[in-house]
Design a protein around this motif. Structure first.
Motif, PDB file in Angstrom:
ATOM      1  N   ILE A  38      28.420 -20.943 -15.324  1.00 40.84           N
ATOM      2  CA  ILE A  38      28.794 -19.968 -16.341  1.00 40.84           C
ATOM      3  C   ILE A  38      27.736 -18.875 -16.438  1.00 40.84           C
ATOM      4  O   ILE A  38      28.062 -17.689 -16.510  1.00 40.84           O
ATOM      5  CB  ILE A  38      29.018 -20.678 -17.701  1.00 40.84           C
ATOM      6  CG1 ILE A  38      30.277 -21.544 -17.611  1.00 40.84           C
ATOM      7  CG2 ILE A  38      29.154 -19.665 -18.824  1.00 40.84           C
ATOM      8  CD1 ILE A  38      30.655 -22.235 -18.880  1.00 40.84           C
ATOM      9  N   LEU A  39      26.467 -19.252 -16.380  1.00 34.53           N
ATOM     10  CA  LEU A  39      25.393 -18.261 -16.419  1.00 34.53           C
ATOM     11  C   LEU A  39      25.573 -17.260 -15.287  1.00 34.53           C
ATOM     12  O   LEU A  39      25.518 -16.047 -15.483  1.00 34.53           O
ATOM     13  CB  LEU A  39      24.029 -18.950 -16.269  1.00 34.53           C
ATOM     14  CG  LEU A  39      23.424 -19.625 -17.493  1.00 34.53           C
ATOM     15  CD1 LEU A  39      22.147 -20.334 -17.122  1.00 34.53           C
ATOM     16  CD2 LEU A  39      23.161 -18.623 -18.582  1.00 34.53           C
ATOM     17  N   ILE A  87      35.606 -11.490 -22.301  1.00 33.07           N
ATOM     18  CA  ILE A  87      35.005 -12.825 -22.287  1.00 33.07           C
ATOM     19  C   ILE A  87      35.969 -13.839 -21.671  1.00 33.07           C
ATOM     20  O   ILE A  87      35.602 -14.611 -20.785  1.00 33.07           O
ATOM     21  CB  ILE A  87      34.623 -13.268 -23.723  1.00 33.07           C
ATOM     22  CG1 ILE A  87      33.602 -12.302 -24.327  1.00 33.07           C
ATOM     23  CG2 ILE A  87      34.068 -14.685 -23.717  1.00 33.07           C
ATOM     24  CD1 ILE A  87      33.410 -12.477 -25.818  1.00 33.07           C
ATOM     25  N   VAL A  88      37.237 -13.785 -22.134  1.00 35.04           N
ATOM     26  CA  VAL A  88      38.207 -14.769 -21.637  1.00 35.04           C
ATOM     27  C   VAL A  88      38.476 -14.547 -20.155  1.00 35.04           C
ATOM     28  O   VAL A  88      38.595 -15.508 -19.387  1.00 35.04           O
ATOM     29  CB  VAL A  88      39.509 -14.698 -22.473  1.00 35.04           C
ATOM     30  CG1 VAL A  88      40.574 -15.586 -21.881  1.00 35.04           C
ATOM     31  CG2 VAL A  88      39.222 -15.106 -23.902  1.00 35.04           C
ATOM     32  N   LEU A  91      35.800 -16.137 -18.193  1.00 36.43           N
ATOM     33  CA  LEU A  91      35.948 -17.593 -18.175  1.00 36.43           C
ATOM     34  C   LEU A  91      37.097 -18.010 -17.258  1.00 36.43           C
ATOM     35  O   LEU A  91      36.989 -19.010 -16.548  1.00 36.43           O
ATOM     36  CB  LEU A  91      36.204 -18.114 -19.591  1.00 36.43           C
ATOM     37  CG  LEU A  91      34.989 -18.089 -20.505  1.00 36.43           C
ATOM     38  CD1 LEU A  91      35.373 -18.487 -21.909  1.00 36.43           C
ATOM     39  CD2 LEU A  91      33.924 -19.035 -19.976  1.00 36.43           C
ATOM     40  N   PHE A 132      28.587 -14.961 -15.664  1.00 32.50           N
ATOM     41  CA  PHE A 132      28.406 -13.917 -16.660  1.00 32.50           C
ATOM     42  C   PHE A 132      27.456 -12.834 -16.172  1.00 32.50           C
ATOM     43  O   PHE A 132      27.579 -11.684 -16.559  1.00 32.50           O
ATOM     44  CB  PHE A 132      27.935 -14.515 -17.988  1.00 32.50           C
ATOM     45  CG  PHE A 132      29.082 -14.785 -18.898  1.00 32.50           C
ATOM     46  CD1 PHE A 132      29.380 -13.931 -19.943  1.00 32.50           C
ATOM     47  CD2 PHE A 132      29.907 -15.865 -18.680  1.00 32.50           C
ATOM     48  CE1 PHE A 132      30.461 -14.158 -20.753  1.00 32.50           C
ATOM     49  CE2 PHE A 132      30.987 -16.105 -19.487  1.00 32.50           C
ATOM     50  CZ  PHE A 132      31.269 -15.252 -20.530  1.00 32.50           C
TER      51      PHE A 132
END
Ligand code: NA
Lengths: 571, 571
Positions: free
Chosen positions: A563-564, A500-501, A504, A567
């Motif tokens: 972000i969408l 996850i990080v 990001l 991901f």
């Protein structure tokens, strides 16, 4: 010839980095173009842009006031750098192209306007007349208009393309707010209700529109409903309906429209970039091609020289690997199809695993390979080692939460710090240091930097506490934060957290530029509107609505779209 | 035979409506299955589910209290209906399949448990001992487990599949909140700050975690920051960082993970549905096929009879059109490939434009075709007519906003109402009424219903005001709202508004079921936790956090995912 090789290499390099600058093909212009694209020049220009933008912090109304002379000197320096960069660009690109590009005109006009403003403001200041440095709002122009800011301009184009669609949703949304405002006026206006401050509740239609608009952001969420609830509990139905329609449905529709446009736009941009890349690679091929049999090819020696010019730091084995991929039949030359792939091949990061021996193994092989030493290494490599340190971090967290004026807890700090330093030393003992601190080993760097920060924090804390005289609150606060940040190490241990990080962090640079840009714009807006808003209450409300439209509806949604999309690709 | 035709029609119908119920193929079972799928049975079962769920409104703690006898009788009635439906289902489906399906077991167990609870509660009530109707939380089981609720179960499966991914993001999010809480404790805990209520500010780690968690929802947004700001303006950096990381980044990541999973899941579901549909159509084909030459086909007469059974209300021309599509070569039979398309063909809505003459033209042709009448018709069809009425609506809005105790404005109400009724009459004079009120002319219905509502509202308002005695506040409020809602007519005039609203209405039913389900769950939760939360303050906080996780992180995000996906398809 060498000139042709340089020209072809320039095309390949542009294709590799998705640059799209038309440049002249004279030998002198090509050499200037290489210099123009050199990383030092890019870093320099970004440095000056940052300095120029950060001047806002030092000018009145300032966080750190500096005299006008200092800030104006820094600004003139920046303007000189921008002008120099522009002159450099003018010598690289054809005259016609240069003067037709509005970006260059924008920069020049902004430089001239800023100089005029500086002179006027300075002269007036000299005779003690205060005026407004209006050219400060123009500074983001430099950030946006230099060719380096392709990504930012792409985002702005994306925003501009979204505007018509957004506009209609916004009008429908405002219509809905108006309908609800009318209802509120009719339902509550004549009841003589009072707000918590004792003011009349929902009696003026403009006030109601504003309060309901703010309710969408939930900023005034419980307060604005209380008088209605107190009068009759049933009015909660009104507010629930309002929240569902205007907060949930409309805000989702805004996101849907922005995201929809963003993806459509992104697809177009990627198609355009692919076309330009292919076009440039064909140019490079046409310069270097020779006829072998019936087809045009690039000879192996020429290809090697080209690759060396485009990627000077490429390792020998890596170059041979690329050549073997490109010259499939080992025929001594590369055909057109394979040549066009070169830019993409150079972009692929090849992880070359160098199994090097540990330096200690060279210096004292008998000690390093002794059974005790091997036991230590196996221990460090074992997963229990990781778990033990996870537990230590958790205990550390509890100790931080406890009262630190207890001397026992204060001593424990040193214990934890020692444990962390022992950990990093053990790891450096077990793993080859250069491999451990490889450029791509992000998480090892992260871990080590946090421990160093912890060391610095604890030492600084002790120094401050023993000195006692220099007990600055700000330094103490920073020390406290650094000590807590070491708990972030727990992220390193959990694979899913790292995924996850990492995702990001990969979109981090874009978000940071974007966030920086927003902050600059917001500061400029605040400075401009601040005085204006103080004059009338109504202006302040309009200001709030404008701010909300720009920040929440556009920027936050584009941010979420980023972000969408990130991901989708990464997760 | 007729039996075979009914069986094949049942397969085609299942394929058409995406039903997936394994049924026995005996003639009696097939007839029962037809009855099982009849729309009256479906409506009845939904009605009883609604009654069962809405009982929560009439039971203590009730909005409209009813005696226990009434609610328990209604509940027993519902349970009987559910049991009947289940028995019906058991006669349709094979025994083995029925008892293996956990959905059926769930319904049976819930019926038994509810009956036990009713008996215990009733007996205790009879001897004046108050207990808890715990089986009330089981009621959504009926909504979820009947075969009719495929869409809801699909959504639940989607949620369940999302949970593992969500969990890791949530843990990382809670870790981040904890880190920030520790920082807040260290930064503010020892400064002796006070909140607005004079309580100690940020001194207890659990309180801080809760306050910062709430800050993510911005519910306590300005208040919780004020003591820190008042102490030192620099602490805004702490709260800005917190908001960026935990509100914007983490909430976006939650949305990204949910949306990502939702799309992946949706793709799988669509693939599975397509497979099942094809499978059922092949079954139907195998029942009806005959050999013509070398290939198996379905004869035209048989095909016609089948279509008539599956879609009894299909019009003659529509059926001929479908046959002409299916029997491309006009060979008198339909081959396998074309037969398999039948379920999809039946789902296509064919707009049959019947250019019928206006009834008035039949009754009094000379008057209706006179030049004055034609002028009126052209006027109504002209776009200026629409614009004039848009202006009238705007003026109406202004009048509503003004004070209605002014008698002039009160009379204006009647003027506007007359204008609206004249408009609808003029339209019915110009357009053929059956075409104007066609089932698919949603916007005409919308427009007319709003005007009728306005008429009812104004008449009711006048009646109440002249009667004076029966001046109920609630009726007056509803009248006011209806009068304002007529302004919604402006949406009909603006094409882009209609597109947005149509998209929202298309996903409306799903959102409504979903929203209803959430409301029921939330009410059950509230009832269960309400008493519990009143006992301790800490439990109330945990309750808030759990509520937020379920509602905001899961449900709202899935809701946004719905809207995002709907807009991709429609916009
Ligand atoms: Na708030």
């Amino acid at each position: 010839t060498q000139e042709n090789l340089l020209l072809a290499a320039a095309y390949v390099s542009d294709a590799q980095y998705n640059r799209n600058v038309p440049f002249e093909t004279s030998p002198r212009a090509i050499r200037l173009y290489y210099f123009y694209n050199h990383w030092t020049m890019q870093v320099a220009i970004y440095f000056f842009i940052c300095v120029d933008l950060s001047l806002a912090l030092f000018e009145e109304p300032a966080l750190f006031p500096l005299p006008f002379l200092a800030t104006s000197l820094a600004e003139v320096l920046c303007l000189t750098a921008f002008f120099g960069r522009l002159v450099h660009f003018a010598k690289v690109t054809p005259q016609m192209v240069f003067w037709k590009d509005t970006k260059n005109i924008c920069i020049m006009v902004t430089i001239v306007l800023t100089l005029i403003d500086l002179i006027i403001y300075g002269s007036l200041e000299a005779v003690n007349v205060h005026s407004v440095r209006w050219s400060r709002v123009l500074r983001p122009v430099f950030l946006i208009n230099f060719p380096e800011s392709r990504q930012i301009r792409r985002t702005f184009r994306s925003i501009r393309n979204t505007l018509p669609d957004i506009l209609y949703v916004f009008l429908l949304f405002m219509f809905s707010v108006l309908i609800f405002s009318l209802m509120a006026l009719k339902l509550f206006g004549d009841r003589g209700l009072k707000t918590v401050e004792g003011l009349p509740y929902f009696t003026n239609i403009l006030d109601i529109v504003f309060e309901l608009y703010v309710l969408v952001t939930t900023a005034n969420s419980p307060d604005v409903m209380m008088p209605a609830y107190n009068f009759n509990w049933w009015y909660c139905l009104y507010f629930i309906t309002y929240t569902i329609i205007n907060t949930y449905i409309f805000m989702s529709v805004f996101l849907a429209v922005v995201y929809n446009n963003y993806r459509k736009h992104l697809k177009n941009e990627i198609r355009k970039l692919a076309y330009l890349k292919r076009h440039k690679m064909i140019e490079a091929f046409n310069i270097l091609k020779v006829k072998v049999g019936t087809e045009f090819v690039v000879m192996e020696a020429q290809w090697r020289r080209l690759a060396k010019v485009v990627a000077p730091h490429i390792s020998g084995p890596h170059l041979e690997l690329l050549l073997r991929i490109s010259d499939e039949g080992q025929k001594g030359h590369v055909d057109k199809v394979n040549f066009l792939r070169l830019a993409d091949l150079l972009n692929i990061q090849v992880v070359t695993i160098n199994i090097r021996r540990h330096p200690l193994e060279d210096w004292m092989p008998r000690v390093y390979r002794s059974s005790a030493s091997l036991l230590v290494q196996r221990m460090v490599q074992h997963r229990i080692f990781v778990w033990v340190y996870d537990v230590i971090i958790l205990i550390n967290a509890i100790f931080i939460a406890l009262d630190e004026r207890n001397p026992f807890i204060s001593y424990a700090e040193w214990l934890f710090l020692s444990l962390y330093i022992i950990e990093i030393l053990l790891k450096l003992y077990t793993y080859e240091p250069r491999a451990y601190f490889d450029r791509r080993q992000f998480w090892n760097w992260f871990d080590t930097l946090i421990i160093i920060a912890a060391l610095v924090a604890t030492v600084a804390n002790t120094t401050i506490q023993s000195a006692r005289k220099y007990n600055s609150q700000q330094i103490l606060d920073i020390v406290l934060i650094l000590r807590i940040l070491r708990l972030l190490r727990i992220i390193v241990s959990i694979q899913r957290f790292r995924v996850i990080v990492t995702t990001l962090i990969n979109i981090g640079p874009t978000i940071l530029t974007f966030g920086g840009l927003v902050l600059v714009d917001v500061l400029s807006l605040l400075l401009l509107a601040g005085g204006f808003a103080l004059v009338t209450h109504q202006a302040a409300k309009l200001y709030f609505i404008g701010f909300h439209i720009v920040v929440v509806i556009l920027i936050v949604n584009i941010f979420i779209a980023f972000i969408l999309e990130a991901f989708f690709v990464a997760y």
